[in-house]
Enzyme design. Structure first.
Site, PDB file in Angstrom:
ATOM      1  N   SER A 102       0.825  -1.213   0.000  1.00 12.60           N
ATOM      2  CA  SER A 102       0.000   0.000   0.000  1.00 12.60           C
ATOM      3  C   SER A 102       0.857   1.260   0.000  1.00 12.60           C
ATOM      4  CB  SER A 102      -0.935   0.005   1.210  1.00 12.60           C
ATOM      5  OG  SER A 102      -1.903  -1.010   1.113  1.00 12.60           O
ATOM      6  N   GLU A 144     -14.156  10.198   2.407  1.00 14.97           N
ATOM      7  CA  GLU A 144     -14.491  11.053   3.538  1.00 14.97           C
ATOM      8  C   GLU A 144     -15.197  10.243   4.607  1.00 14.97           C
ATOM      9  OE1 GLU A 144     -14.895  15.224   1.042  1.00 14.97           O
ATOM     10  OE2 GLU A 144     -16.646  14.479   2.136  1.00 14.97           O
ATOM     11  N   PRO A 145     -15.360  10.785   5.825  1.00  6.09           N
ATOM     12  CA  PRO A 145     -16.028  10.028   6.887  1.00  6.09           C
ATOM     13  C   PRO A 145     -17.419   9.538   6.498  1.00  6.09           C
ATOM     14  CG  PRO A 145     -14.915  11.939   7.826  1.00  6.09           C
ATOM     15  CD  PRO A 145     -14.797  12.064   6.337  1.00  6.09           C
ATOM     16  N   SER A 149     -18.042   4.901  -0.954  1.00  9.47           N
ATOM     17  CA  SER A 149     -18.426   4.361  -2.260  1.00  9.47           C
ATOM     18  C   SER A 149     -19.108   5.391  -3.152  1.00  9.47           C
ATOM     19  CB  SER A 149     -19.351   3.145  -2.069  1.00  9.47           C
ATOM     20  OG  SER A 149     -18.678   2.090  -1.430  1.00  9.47           O
ATOM     21  N   THR A 175      -3.989   6.364   3.517  1.00  7.16           N
ATOM     22  CA  THR A 175      -2.676   5.737   3.652  1.00  7.16           C
ATOM     23  C   THR A 175      -1.580   6.779   3.447  1.00  7.16           C
ATOM     24  OG1 THR A 175      -3.490   3.603   2.894  1.00  7.16           O
ATOM     25  CG2 THR A 175      -1.128   3.999   2.686  1.00  7.16           C
ATOM     26  N   LEU A 250      -7.883   5.580  -9.319  1.00  8.21           N
ATOM     27  CA  LEU A 250      -8.258   4.373  -8.598  1.00  8.21           C
ATOM     28  C   LEU A 250      -8.179   3.141  -9.492  1.00  8.21           C
ATOM     29  CD1 LEU A 250     -11.299   5.663  -6.525  1.00  8.21           C
ATOM     30  CD2 LEU A 250      -9.038   5.048  -5.656  1.00  8.21           C
ATOM     31  N   GLY A 350      -4.014 -25.232  11.683  1.00  7.93           N
ATOM     32  CA  GLY A 350      -4.664 -25.431  12.972  1.00  7.93           C
ATOM     33  C   GLY A 350      -4.483 -24.233  13.882  1.00  7.93           C
ATOM     34  N   GLU A 374     -10.662   0.991  -2.295  1.00  6.74           N
ATOM     35  CA  GLU A 374     -10.633   1.140  -3.751  1.00  6.74           C
ATOM     36  C   GLU A 374     -11.728   0.306  -4.430  1.00  6.74           C
ATOM     37  OE1 GLU A 374      -6.697   1.155  -5.418  1.00  6.74           O
ATOM     38  OE2 GLU A 374      -5.867   1.886  -3.524  1.00  6.74           O
TER      39      GLU A 374
END
Length: 395
Positions: A102, A144-145, A149, A175, A250, A350, A374
């Site tokens: 990233s 944004e907060p 999408s 990031t 993107l 396991g 993204e």
């Protein structure tokens, strides 16, 4: 061809996909694999557990010296690598950790790509050479907060004040935010959505880190707060208006994810394969039991089909024929299958599968973020649904 001339079967390359690579491709892959082995793998479990990456700026400079930052771009100190070579670099870095991939992707495929494609010559000359060298880290602010999408609903606003622009708003899940020297930010204006190149030492700009993450812990993730950030007129990206700008960035970054997710899957698969050969129960290695072999076979199928899909899309990109819907196809399939490979690998290991002594659970939790950022699963399903039916179900 007689059976005697057939190459031996390689469990780590069962389809012989290395035959698709030329010597330059192999050199890029091997260089990135060795760097990750030397500089990331010895420390990554500790970084992940601590939730920080000490010396991240030095890592960026090392990636710059390898030509990995903005590597698919040309000029301005960028490597001009092929789409396949860029994809291989993403795969090798994500085989170490999604957070490290990233770092490279946001630098090159988002912030540098935006400046390279939509910036002025002055912006390119000012920022790209130093970003390619890793001397300046970049971030990319779209989410944004309250708007992920649906970026068209963004609230960050840029208004004109004389010849200046004044930006106000917030960006979330960014990031590289707090270590970046430059941010590419997208905001509403009276002229439509515009992109801005923002030095992070500009008054009014701050980037508090987001804490308490259970995924991408070896990655800097921040909120960007824009409190009347004043910028000169030449801060705007001149060559684009509207969502076409950020969405094209993107799409370029999603191409890297198609490859990168297969790196995480490969690491989990190889850990499970090695463990199955060595772990004994009921007097024999668990790799000798039918149910374990079935799991390994299914994991190998999905892993190498995913790599083959990435190769195909890389060739289309190289030919200028890669459509956004095809990128959605790859991102949706490969990330989803990578998570399933990690979950299956965990069952083979396991209880040891939940330990940071092995990479499987770390990759699985990282991929939960990769699955969302993204473009969520649902958004890529709707992109493909619209392409298949001709009917827009977004609204």
């Amino acid at each position: 061809m007689s059976a005697g001339t057939l190459p031996s079967f390689d469990p780590r390359d069962p389809l012989g996909l290395d035959d698709l690579l030329d010597p330059e491709d192999l050199a890029v892959r091997d260089t990135m694999r060795q760097w990750a082995a030397d500089r990331v793998l010895p420390h990554i479990a500790d970084w992940y557990e601590r939730g920080e990456v000490p010396g991240i700026r030095e890592l960026a400079r090392e990636l710059g010296s390898l030509g990995a930052l903005g590597m698919s771009l040309t000029g301005y100190g960028c490597a001009g690598a092929s789409p396949i070579q860029y994809g291989l670099a993403c795969l090798e870095l994500e085989a170490a950790d999604s957070g490290i991939r990233s770092l490279m992707s946001v630098q090159g495929s988002l912030s540098m790509y935006a400046i390279h494609r939509f910036g002025s010559e002055e912006q390119k000359q000012r920022w790209l050479p130093r970003m390619a060298a890793g001397e300046v880290i970049g971030c990319f602010g779209l989410t944004e907060p309250d708007h992920g999408s649906d970026p068209a609903g963004m609230r960050t606003y840029a208004k004109r004040d004389g010849s200046d622009w004044v930006l106000t708003g917030r960006k979330m899940w960014i990031t590289n935010g707090s270590v970046a020297g430059v941010a590419v930010l997208w905001a509403r204006t009276d002229e439509g959505i515009r992109g801005f190149v923002v030095p992070t030492d500009t008054p009014g700009f701050s980037a508090p880190d987001i804490k308490h993450k259970w995924s991408l812990r070896a990655s800097v993730t921040s909120e960007l707060v824009l409190d009347e950030v004043r910028l000169p007129a030449d801060a705007v990206l001149p060559e684009v208006t509207g969502l076409r700008g950020p969405l094209s960035c993107l799409s370029h970054a999603r191409y890297g994810i198609i490859w990168g997710s297969m790196g995480a899957a490969r690491s989990a698969f190889e850990s499970a394969l090695e463990y199955a050969r060595e772990r004994e129960q009921f007097g024999r290695p668990i790799g000798g039991f039918q149910l374990t072999q079935a799991k390994l076979a299914d994991m190998a199928l999905e892993l190498h089909k995913g790599v083959l899909l990435a190769h195909h899309l890389g060739r289309r990109l190289e030919a200028g024929r890669l459509r956004p819907e095809q990128v959605s196809f790859g991102k949706l399939n490969n990330v989803r299958e990578a998570i399933e490979i990690c979950r299956t690998a965990r069952t083979i290991l396991g209880a040891n599968g939940i330990s940071l002594e092995y990479p499987v659970m770390r990759h699985a939790t990282n991929l939960e973020s990769v699955l969302t950022y993204e473009g969520t699963v649902e958004m890529h399903q709707l992109v493909l649904g619209k392409a298949l039916t001709g009917i827009d179900a977004f609204r």
